[in-house]
Design an enzyme around this catalytic site. Structure first.
Site, PDB file in Angstrom:
ATOM      1  N   SER A   1       0.831  -1.200   0.000  1.00 35.13           N
ATOM      2  CA  SER A   1       0.000   0.000   0.000  1.00 35.13           C
ATOM      3  C   SER A   1       0.863   1.247   0.000  1.00 35.13           C
ATOM      4  O   SER A   1       1.625   1.495   0.938  1.00 35.13           O
ATOM      5  CB  SER A   1      -0.914   0.010   1.222  1.00 35.13           C
ATOM      6  OG  SER A   1      -1.623   1.227   1.276  1.00 35.13           O
TER       7      SER A   1
ATOM      8  N   HIS B   1      -0.942  -0.998  -4.459  1.00 38.26           N
ATOM      9  CA  HIS B   1      -2.242  -0.524  -3.980  1.00 38.26           C
ATOM     10  C   HIS B   1      -2.183   0.980  -3.730  1.00 38.26           C
ATOM     11  O   HIS B   1      -1.357   1.456  -2.947  1.00 38.26           O
ATOM     12  CB  HIS B   1      -2.604  -1.275  -2.691  1.00 38.26           C
ATOM     13  CG  HIS B   1      -4.014  -1.077  -2.247  1.00 38.26           C
ATOM     14  ND1 HIS B   1      -5.077  -1.769  -2.790  1.00 38.26           N
ATOM     15  CD2 HIS B   1      -4.550  -0.257  -1.302  1.00 38.26           C
ATOM     16  CE1 HIS B   1      -6.198  -1.398  -2.192  1.00 38.26           C
ATOM     17  NE2 HIS B   1      -5.900  -0.467  -1.291  1.00 38.26           N
TER      18      HIS B   1
ATOM     19  N   ASP C   1      -4.367   4.225  -2.536  1.00 40.87           N
ATOM     20  CA  ASP C   1      -5.581   4.679  -1.864  1.00 40.87           C
ATOM     21  C   ASP C   1      -5.912   6.107  -2.269  1.00 40.87           C
ATOM     22  O   ASP C   1      -5.137   7.029  -2.015  1.00 40.87           O
ATOM     23  CB  ASP C   1      -5.403   4.608  -0.342  1.00 40.87           C
ATOM     24  CG  ASP C   1      -5.411   3.179   0.163  1.00 40.87           C
ATOM     25  OD1 ASP C   1      -6.354   2.448  -0.168  1.00 40.87           O
ATOM     26  OD2 ASP C   1      -4.475   2.790   0.883  1.00 40.87           O
TER      27      ASP C   1
ATOM     28  N   MET D   1      -8.454   9.042  -1.537  1.00 43.97           N
ATOM     29  CA  MET D   1      -9.438   9.490  -0.541  1.00 43.97           C
ATOM     30  C   MET D   1      -9.807  10.943  -0.831  1.00 43.97           C
ATOM     31  O   MET D   1      -8.939  11.746  -1.177  1.00 43.97           O
ATOM     32  CB  MET D   1      -8.870   9.377   0.869  1.00 43.97           C
ATOM     33  CG  MET D   1      -8.322   8.015   1.232  1.00 43.97           C
ATOM     34  SD  MET D   1      -7.742   7.995   2.956  1.00 43.97           S
ATOM     35  CE  MET D   1      -6.772   6.482   2.956  1.00 43.97           C
TER      36      MET D   1
ATOM     37  N   HIS E   1      -7.794   2.039  -5.206  1.00 46.50           N
ATOM     38  CA  HIS E   1      -8.892   1.854  -4.252  1.00 46.50           C
ATOM     39  C   HIS E   1      -9.512   3.227  -4.018  1.00 46.50           C
ATOM     40  O   HIS E   1      -8.931   4.073  -3.337  1.00 46.50           O
ATOM     41  CB  HIS E   1      -8.318   1.248  -2.973  1.00 46.50           C
ATOM     42  CG  HIS E   1      -9.312   1.090  -1.870  1.00 46.50           C
ATOM     43  ND1 HIS E   1      -8.927   0.870  -0.562  1.00 46.50           N
ATOM     44  CD2 HIS E   1     -10.670   1.125  -1.863  1.00 46.50           C
ATOM     45  CE1 HIS E   1     -10.015   0.770   0.200  1.00 46.50           C
ATOM     46  NE2 HIS E   1     -11.068   0.925  -0.562  1.00 46.50           N
TER      47      HIS E   1
ATOM     48  N   MET F   1     -11.795   5.543  -2.315  1.00 45.38           N
ATOM     49  CA  MET F   1     -12.616   5.823  -1.135  1.00 45.38           C
ATOM     50  C   MET F   1     -13.204   7.214  -1.328  1.00 45.38           C
ATOM     51  O   MET F   1     -12.806   8.182  -0.678  1.00 45.38           O
ATOM     52  CB  MET F   1     -11.769   5.726   0.130  1.00 45.38           C
ATOM     53  CG  MET F   1     -11.326   4.316   0.435  1.00 45.38           C
ATOM     54  SD  MET F   1     -10.207   4.260   1.847  1.00 45.38           S
ATOM     55  CE  MET F   1      -8.686   3.868   1.004  1.00 45.38           C
TER      56      MET F   1
ATOM     57  N   MET G   1     -12.620  -4.943   3.478  1.00 51.16           N
ATOM     58  CA  MET G   1     -11.875  -4.054   4.369  1.00 51.16           C
ATOM     59  C   MET G   1     -11.790  -4.676   5.757  1.00 51.16           C
ATOM     60  O   MET G   1     -12.810  -5.010   6.352  1.00 51.16           O
ATOM     61  CB  MET G   1     -12.554  -2.689   4.452  1.00 51.16           C
ATOM     62  CG  MET G   1     -12.527  -1.879   3.160  1.00 51.16           C
ATOM     63  SD  MET G   1     -10.846  -1.484   2.607  1.00 51.16           S
ATOM     64  CE  MET G   1     -10.259  -0.456   3.954  1.00 51.16           C
TER      65      MET G   1
ATOM     66  N   ASP H   1      -7.731  -5.738   2.843  1.00 54.30           N
ATOM     67  CA  ASP H   1      -6.979  -4.501   3.072  1.00 54.30           C
ATOM     68  C   ASP H   1      -7.189  -4.035   4.504  1.00 54.30           C
ATOM     69  O   ASP H   1      -8.316  -3.770   4.910  1.00 54.30           O
ATOM     70  CB  ASP H   1      -7.462  -3.432   2.090  1.00 54.30           C
ATOM     71  CG  ASP H   1      -6.739  -2.101   2.247  1.00 54.30           C
ATOM     72  OD1 ASP H   1      -5.737  -2.040   2.981  1.00 54.30           O
ATOM     73  OD2 ASP H   1      -7.178  -1.116   1.614  1.00 54.30           O
TER      74      ASP H   1
END
Length: 223
Positions: free
Chosen positions: A10, A33, A35, A37, A66, A68, A137, A175
């Site tokens: 990540s 990975h 993220d 956000m 990913h 979010m 998650m 994750d």
């Protein structure tokens, strides 16, 4: 068919001032990975499409984005167009999860559906036929460094059973809080792809950490 574990370090745990070099440090991972956000769907803010496009140009590893974020219908296809291998949206944020999956796939990526720890998998089983990956998650989304929530493994077992029975065709991903202490129970439950943050980027030798995690998971899968 024998399953082999896949590791997705990540980038949330990497040095954000050195993202190009940090992607190179995990060149032997399966996915990287990333993220995304938006400070709306989750309280934190990380990075967006321009940064992902820049990482995509230099990463030796396929990107696993990913999202979010709110309104994934609008934003998700852009990450696929940028070249990401897999683009995951949250079930809780989608108004039309089938349409999002269709648009992500049409833009050239695998489509992933993520569920928070408190979200029942049963509510989304019907739409999972339209997806390529399921991201379970094992922490609340929004912050790195949280502790693993073992209760979510019941969702992993359900998904694994359906995949093994041929009812779904999915990569089962997890994750949150994955490290040397938790990866074996996740592997035994049926995870294919393990997202690991500080367990990889916090190690002196990320390549060695990836190899060790992969070995642990394989032993648990086949043991």
């Amino acid at each position: 068919m024998s399953r082999e574990p896949m590791i997705a370090p990540s980038l949330l745990s990497a040095d954000f001032a050195r993202l190009a070099e940090e992607s190179q440090r995990v060149a032997d991972a399966d996915w990287l990975h990333v993220d995304v956000m938006d400070a709306h769907f989750v309280p934190n803010l990380t990075l967006g499409l321009p940064v992902v496009q820049a990482i995509q140009r230099v990463s030796p590893v396929p990107l696993d984005c990913h999202l979010m974020i709110e309104n994934p219908e609008r934003w998700a296809p852009g990450y696929a167009e940028a070249g990401a291998r897999n683009v995951t949206v949250h079930a809780e944020a989608c108004t039309d999860p089938r349409a999002v999956a269709r648009d992500i796939r049409a833009a050239g990526a695998l489509a992933g559906l993520a569920v928070k720890p408190g979200t029942p998998l049963e509510d989304h089983l019907d739409v999972l036929r339209d997806y390529d990956t399921l991201l379970v998650m094992s922490v609340e989304p929004g912050f790195g460094g949280q502790s693993f929530i073992a209760d979510v493994l019941s969702k992993v077992r359900t998904a694994r059973r359906l995949v093994d029975a041929g009812e779904l065709t999915l990569i089962v991903e997890i994750d949150g809080g994955i490290n040397a202490d938790t990866i074996e129970q996740a592997a035994e439950a049926g995870v294919d792809m393990f997202v690991a943050g500080s367990a990889v980027y916090g190690a002196d030798d990320p390549a060695k950490a990836i190899a060790a995690l992969r070995q642990q998971a394989a032993a648990a899968m086949h043991g």
